[in-house]
Design a protein around this motif. Structure first.
Motif, PDB file in Angstrom:
ATOM      1  N   ILE A   1      -1.881   5.525   5.874  1.00 29.13           N
ATOM      2  CA  ILE A   1      -1.564   5.699   4.648  1.00 29.13           C
ATOM      3  C   ILE A   1      -2.445   6.519   3.634  1.00 29.13           C
ATOM      4  O   ILE A   1      -2.462   7.480   3.308  1.00 29.13           O
ATOM      5  N   PHE A   2      -3.683   5.993   3.970  1.00 28.66           N
ATOM      6  CA  PHE A   2      -4.739   6.976   2.828  1.00 28.66           C
ATOM      7  C   PHE A   2      -5.353   8.480   4.441  1.00 28.66           C
ATOM      8  O   PHE A   2      -5.583   9.270   3.063  1.00 28.66           O
ATOM      9  N   GLU A   3      -5.250   8.336   4.819  1.00 26.38           N
ATOM     10  CA  GLU A   3      -5.067   9.819   5.411  1.00 26.38           C
ATOM     11  C   GLU A   3      -4.018  10.463   4.927  1.00 26.38           C
ATOM     12  O   GLU A   3      -4.534  12.198   4.861  1.00 26.38           O
TER      13      GLU A   3
ATOM     14  N   TYR B   1      -4.345  10.444  -3.088  1.00 21.40           N
ATOM     15  CA  TYR B   1      -4.604  10.050  -4.053  1.00 21.40           C
ATOM     16  C   TYR B   1      -5.557   8.429  -4.380  1.00 21.40           C
ATOM     17  O   TYR B   1      -5.999   7.723  -4.780  1.00 21.40           O
ATOM     18  N   LEU B   2      -5.513   7.857  -3.080  1.00 18.21           N
ATOM     19  CA  LEU B   2      -5.719   6.768  -2.353  1.00 18.21           C
ATOM     20  C   LEU B   2      -7.184   6.721  -1.684  1.00 18.21           C
ATOM     21  O   LEU B   2      -7.566   7.932  -0.882  1.00 18.21           O
TER      22      LEU B   2
ATOM     23  N   THR C   1      -8.573   3.647  -6.223  1.00 17.24           N
ATOM     24  CA  THR C   1      -9.471   3.233  -5.318  1.00 17.24           C
ATOM     25  C   THR C   1      -8.952   1.386  -5.419  1.00 17.24           C
ATOM     26  O   THR C   1      -8.495   0.890  -5.827  1.00 17.24           O
ATOM     27  N   ILE C   2      -9.005   1.987  -3.465  1.00 14.24           N
ATOM     28  CA  ILE C   2      -7.986   0.549  -3.434  1.00 14.24           C
ATOM     29  C   ILE C   2      -9.742  -0.497  -2.479  1.00 14.24           C
ATOM     30  O   ILE C   2     -10.466   0.251  -1.243  1.00 14.24           O
ATOM     31  N   GLN C   3      -9.264  -1.605  -2.307  1.00 10.00           N
ATOM     32  CA  GLN C   3     -10.056  -2.217  -1.383  1.00 10.00           C
ATOM     33  C   GLN C   3      -8.804  -2.820  -1.156  1.00 10.00           C
ATOM     34  O   GLN C   3      -7.735  -3.564  -1.939  1.00 10.00           O
ATOM     35  N   ILE C   4      -8.880  -3.268   0.891  1.00 11.50           N
ATOM     36  CA  ILE C   4      -7.818  -3.653   1.855  1.00 11.50           C
ATOM     37  C   ILE C   4      -8.344  -5.117   1.279  1.00 11.50           C
ATOM     38  O   ILE C   4      -9.764  -5.693   1.999  1.00 11.50           O
TER      39      ILE C   4
ATOM     40  N   LEU D   1       0.837  -1.633   0.512  1.00 19.89           N
ATOM     41  CA  LEU D   1       0.104  -0.533   0.006  1.00 19.89           C
ATOM     42  C   LEU D   1       0.582   1.039  -0.222  1.00 19.89           C
ATOM     43  O   LEU D   1       0.602   2.479  -0.815  1.00 19.89           O
ATOM     44  N   GLU D   2       1.879   1.333   0.630  1.00 24.35           N
ATOM     45  CA  GLU D   2       3.041   2.159   1.156  1.00 24.35           C
ATOM     46  C   GLU D   2       3.564   2.550  -0.578  1.00 24.35           C
ATOM     47  O   GLU D   2       3.415   3.849  -1.287  1.00 24.35           O
TER      48      GLU D   2
END
Ligand code: LLP
Length: 421
Positions: free
Chosen positions: A181-183, A187-188, A140-143, A125-126
């Motif tokens: 990381i999202f915070e 862009y993510l 757009t991310i799914q974890i 993710l980083e």
């Protein structure tokens, strides 16, 4: 003698035209399965999306068919991504999975305009965040979460198993690191969570357990999220397998999910599924030519002109398949035989202890339900060329993948060992 007919073409006609071994897909069955998913995976409470888990059988021809039905595609490598990009599937419908996507593969994704990535671990993710910054591209991310549920056929286990190579545990340090990381990233966007609990699942309670856990996680967010339930819907290989029809399977999952949403008051934006095997397995068969036979004190072997190179599943997973002599369907099955391949390995047995009629050299053996993870896991072991793949419909066949030639086998070999540097 009664002969096997696939969508109006006899096995004999197909073999005469394309040779053996041959992967044959009944296109009408593929289409019925696609219809069954698209018609029945719908809800009034949330949006739905179906992604074909293309690892099950990935070729441009198959992906083009997927695109006709409006499905998206899940890819797990640069090679699958490359293939998908050559197909009719729009780039915005390609979702990139995998636990160790290389930097090169991620760059390829960014450069080709991929917008959906399923992130498997914090380091990844980083890196995605850094690349998104560099390319100035929103993703757009799914974890992928590890929910500690492992389902397989008629069993599932709930574990506190946190050592899977896939996914991260909800609430863990890694999970918190992902949120951080999202915070930070412009862009993510964290769209939701992904879970894949296993393969060849027949046990509905396994799905329900996964849904319960995931809804608990989604409820901790203040915006409606996406729930991706992965794939794993069971298929019929032999009479021992009694899968639910796709329609009923979808109805049961959706009605459980809708009931739970109403009960808990949780709202979700979208539900995604990723069927692979259940779209393609039963639509595919493999045709082989029977060669020699051998009688040992305890076994009667029928040898075929393929084996573990075109279907590794029996050797790798002890997977069971059903078969027939395609040109002698109504002959009495008086022989108890072992169907073995032509590869230099004792484990190269396709089917143990099956009743078949007496055969002659040149008869055609059909192995059923080989449409998933057969071609896609094929190899050139013993330098056997990969068979052709044909789709059949309305009495006509079309070649989706050509048979490899001997020249293909040595295409990358460097004569005289190349240059010392
Ligand atoms: N989504 C994810 C994240 C997956 O890992 C898989 C399969 C699927 C979807 C599709 O699952 P399906 O609907 O096809 O069961 N080579 C093995 C199967 C490996 C499956 C890996 N993941 C076999 O031949 O049985």
């Amino acid at each position: 003698m009664k002969e096997l007919v696939i969508e109006g073409m006899t096995a004999g006609e197909l073999v005469a035209q394309y040779g053996t071994p041959l992967y044959v897909y009944d296109q009408a069955k593929l289409e019925n399965n696609l219809e069954a998913y698209t018609q029945n995976f719908k809800s009034d409470l949330f949006q739905t999306k179906i992604l074909y888990a293309s690892k099950a059988f990935q070729t441009i021809g198959m992906l083009d068919l997927i695109a006709n039905y409006g499905l998206g595609v899940d890819v797990v490598s640069g090679g699958e991504l490359y293939t998908a990009l050559q197909s009719d599937v729009p780039v915005e419908k390609i979702h990139f999975h995998g636990n160790n996507k290389t930097t090169e593969e991620l760059r390829m994704a960014f450069e080709s305009g991929i917008v959906h990535i399923v992130a498997d671990n914090v380091m990844e993710l980083e890196e995605i965040a850094e690349l998104a910054e560099e390319y100035q591209r929103a993703v757009t991310i799914q974890i992928r979460l590890n929910v500690g549920i492992e389902a397989h056929t008629h069993e599932y286990i709930v574990t506190t198993h946190i050592d899977s190579k896939f996914g991260i545990a909800f609430g863990s340090e890694d999970y918190q690191a992902c949120l951080a990381i999202f915070e930070k990233s412009d862009y993510l966007h964290l769209e939701g969570f992904h879970v894949h609990i296993g393969s060849q699942i027949f046990e509905m309670d396994a799905w329900y357990a996964a849904i319960d856990k995931m809804l608990g996680y989604l409820a901790t967010f203040d915006y409606p999220m996406t729930l991706n339930l992965g794939g794993g819907f069971g298929v019929r290989y032999t009479d021992e397998d009694q899968p639910m029809p796709i329609k009923e399977n979808m109805e049961q999952i959706l009605s459980y999910l809708e009931g739970k949403l109403q009960e808990t008051g949780v709202t979700i934006n979208e539900v995604v599924i990723e069927p692979g095997r259940s779209l393609v397995a039963e639509a595919g068969i493999t045709l082989y030519e029977i060669g020699y036979q051998k009688q040992t004190p305890n076994k009667h072997y029928y040898f075929v002109d393929g084996g573990m190179g075109d279907n590794i599943r029996p050797s790798l997973y002890q997977a069971k398949y059903a078969c027939d002599v395609a040109n002698k369907l109504d002959a009495e099955k008086t022989e108890l035989v072992t169907v073995a391949g032509k590869y230099c390995e004792s484990g190269d047995v396709l089917i143990h202890d099956v009743h078949l009629p007496p055969v002659e050299k040149g008869d055609v053996l059909v192995v059923y339900s080989t449409g998933a993870y057969g071609y896609s896991m094929s190899s050139n072991y013993n330098r056997n060329p990969t068979p052709a793949v044909v789709f059949v419909k309305d009495g006509k066949a079309r070649e989706i993948v050509k048979r490899q030639t001997l020249a293909d086998l040595i295409r990358n070999d460097v004569k005289n060992g190349g240059e010392w540097k």
